[in-house]
Design an enzyme around this catalytic site. Structure first.
Site, PDB file in Angstrom:
ATOM      1  N   HIS A 135     144.017  72.418  60.703  1.00 49.76           N
ATOM      2  CA  HIS A 135     144.492  71.629  61.947  1.00 49.76           C
ATOM      3  C   HIS A 135     145.886  72.232  62.453  1.00 49.76           C
ATOM      4  CE1 HIS A 135     145.336  68.372  64.622  1.00 49.76           C
ATOM      5  NE2 HIS A 135     145.488  67.381  63.722  1.00 49.76           N
ATOM      6  N   ASP A 149     145.755  77.248  68.837  1.00 50.05           N
ATOM      7  CA  ASP A 149     146.575  77.751  67.670  1.00 50.05           C
ATOM      8  C   ASP A 149     146.546  79.156  67.846  1.00 50.05           C
ATOM      9  OD1 ASP A 149     145.656  75.144  65.986  1.00 50.05           O
ATOM     10  OD2 ASP A 149     147.920  75.457  66.493  1.00 50.05           O
ATOM     11  N   HIS A 194     136.457  74.898  67.602  1.00 49.94           N
ATOM     12  CA  HIS A 194     137.105  73.767  67.564  1.00 49.94           C
ATOM     13  C   HIS A 194     136.072  72.858  67.667  1.00 49.94           C
ATOM     14  CE1 HIS A 194     139.363  70.371  69.588  1.00 49.94           C
ATOM     15  NE2 HIS A 194     140.422  71.077  69.378  1.00 49.94           N
TER      16      HIS A 194
END
Ligand code: SDX
Length: 437
Positions: A267, A362, A306
């Protein structure tokens, strides 16, 4: 056309009409489907909530196939272009963009809460010199609750408001304290004449100069990164905020739980993991060997994939563009060249294309944080700061939702049937423990 689902339980031949509301059927509709009169009825089984809505919400909308992300209806691209993080935080919490007076009051109410109790410095001093700042952040945020006993009055709107101001205001201060502690540097107090991102940069990097000199391009880049990370509907840490919040603790304790969830490398810890991954790859020449490792399951392409986006994460597009702008000011890094080549190769490789694995928020953000001079262990902390606004908006929405109550899922029990206790001397040699199904 009736908005309903007709299901037939083939065990009994009975049919049931289940209403469809907003594209969903209620899981409790299945309780009426009994095999025996005294059984519980049917459960719906969905480990990790792959296809389960835990709530209704009006905050953030994501269309994973089209790569759409909107906060309260506003496209993320427009907010990144024209808004500020504080204005976006107002939007998430209140549901609309503020007018001039509302924006000024909001900024004032947050700015006057940037200081933390002096005792917080003793907590920070108690951590080992190489303590991970996410561990320091989640501990001190949880401890903040002990300074504000009124925070437990979660149905007192005034108490909720001040808790929201305090958490949004103090997160950068705690984050900067954690960084300064890890460097053995004195803590910098907030400079309330600076912007939200500017004040954070000052608390991080001010040394002995009378006032920290903010670089506008860096301040703007950080503000945009904060906007992009502010909320993301029912992600793992927001789910933690809602679930812990459902037992009605103070919001500081629920936020500490959300930070703990964000800490994980799957995460919010992914931005740190991306840098470690690219450092391990080391050069463009070694990318094919790494990709082979991913395909054999020995590696995971961090910053890719994702649960919702099966297209390019719209935030990653903005961050990728920003990386160019920031690195034009700070100087580029060879690691970014490796990351760009890695992305190019992955986007053309059937393994990733067939699994709809694209860069997520990210993949590039860590390179910007690195260019700002931050150590990798601070990257998840940079995620937690803006996400606090999203967590709090989701927490308050859940608290005021008449349909919500304490979260307590059911289970499908596959364990032992009833059996009697056996005296120690009559027990046979133990069978190997079966820990997973
Ligand atoms: C964030 O939810 C949110 O909104 C989160 C977030 C937010 O703003 O709050 O967007 C922020 O957390 C972004 C995600 C950051 N994490 C990473 O980058 C870590 C790497 N990515 C993954 O581990 C993964 O993609 C997840 C955790 C993000 C999503 O995992 P899912 O939805 O549970 O998907 P999965 O693990 O079931 O994968 C499906 C398939 C599997 O292959 P098969 O077993 O079917 O052969 O895709 C493969 C996985 O092995 N896969 C990957 C992969 N991600 C999924 N293979 C290689 N590299 C990857 N990154």
């Amino acid at each position: 056309m009736p908005e309903s689902l007709t299901v037939t339980d083939n065990r009994t031949g009975r049919s049931y009409d289940l209403p469809i509301e907003n594209g969903a059927v209620r899981a409790t509709s299945f309780e009426q489907m009994h095999l025996e009169d005294d059984d519980h009825g049917l459960l719906v089984y969905d480990p990790a909530f792959l296809n389960t809505a835990s709530c209704t919400s009006r905050i953030t909308y994501i269309d994973g196939d089209r790569g759409i992300l909107r906060y309260r209806g506003y496209p993320i691209e427009q907010l990144a272009e024209s808004s500020t993080f504080l204005e976006t935080a107002y939007l998430l919490i209140h549901g609309d963009l503020p007018n001039g007076a509302e924006a000024a009051a909001w900024e004032h109410d947050i700015t006057i809460h940037t200081l933390v109790h002096e005792n917080v410095k003793s907590f920070m001093d108690g951590f080992h010199h190489d303590a991970h700042p996410m561990g320091m952040l989640l501990s001190t945020v949880g401890a903040l609750a002990t300074f504000y006993p009124g925070a437990t009055q979660i149905y007192d709107e005034e108490q909720r408001r001040i808790s929201i101001y305090r958490l949004i205001a103090k997160m950068p201060t705690l984050a900067a304290f954690a960084y300064r502690h890890s460097r053995g540097l004195p803590y910098n107090y907030p400079d309330n004449d600076l912007s939200y991102p500017g004040n954070f940069l000052g608390m991080l990097f001010k040394m002995v100069e009378p006032r920290y000199e903010v670089v506008p391009e860096i301040e703007k880049a950080l503000d945009v990164l904060f906007i992009l990370h502010a909320d993301h509907e029912q992600n793992c840490s927001t789910n933690a905020m809602r679930v812990v919040g459902s037992s009605h603790p103070d919001p500081y304790s629920a936020t500490a739980a959300a930070i703990a969830a964000l800490y994980g490398p799957l995460h919010g810890g992914a931005n740190e993991a991306v840098i470690h991954m690219v450092e391990r790859i080391g050069s463009v020449e070694r990318i094919p060997e790494f990709i082979t490792g991913v395909k054999s399951g020995k590696e995971r392409l961090m910053g890719f994939g994702h649960r919702v986006y099966k297209n390019y994460d719209p935030r990653a597009k903005v961050i990728k563009r920003m990386a160019d702008q920031v690195l034009a000011v700070t100087g580029t890094t060879p690691l970014l060249d490796v990351a760009r080549e890695l992305e190019k190769i992955a986007l053309e490789d059937e393994y990733f294309v067939s699994r709809k694995l694209y860069p997520n928020v990210d993949f590039y953000s860590g390179f910007i944080y690195q260019a700002l001079g931050l150590p990798v262990e601070m990257f998840p902390v940079l995620f937690a700061i803006p996400r606090t606004a999203g967590w709090l908006s989701q927490w308050e929405e859940s608290l005021l939702d008449k349909e919500q109550k304490i979260a307590r899922p059911r289970q499908v029990y596959l364990g032992e049937a009833a059996r009697d206790y056996e005296p120690m001397d009559s027990r046979q040699v133990q069978r190997p423990k079966v820990l997973a199904g």
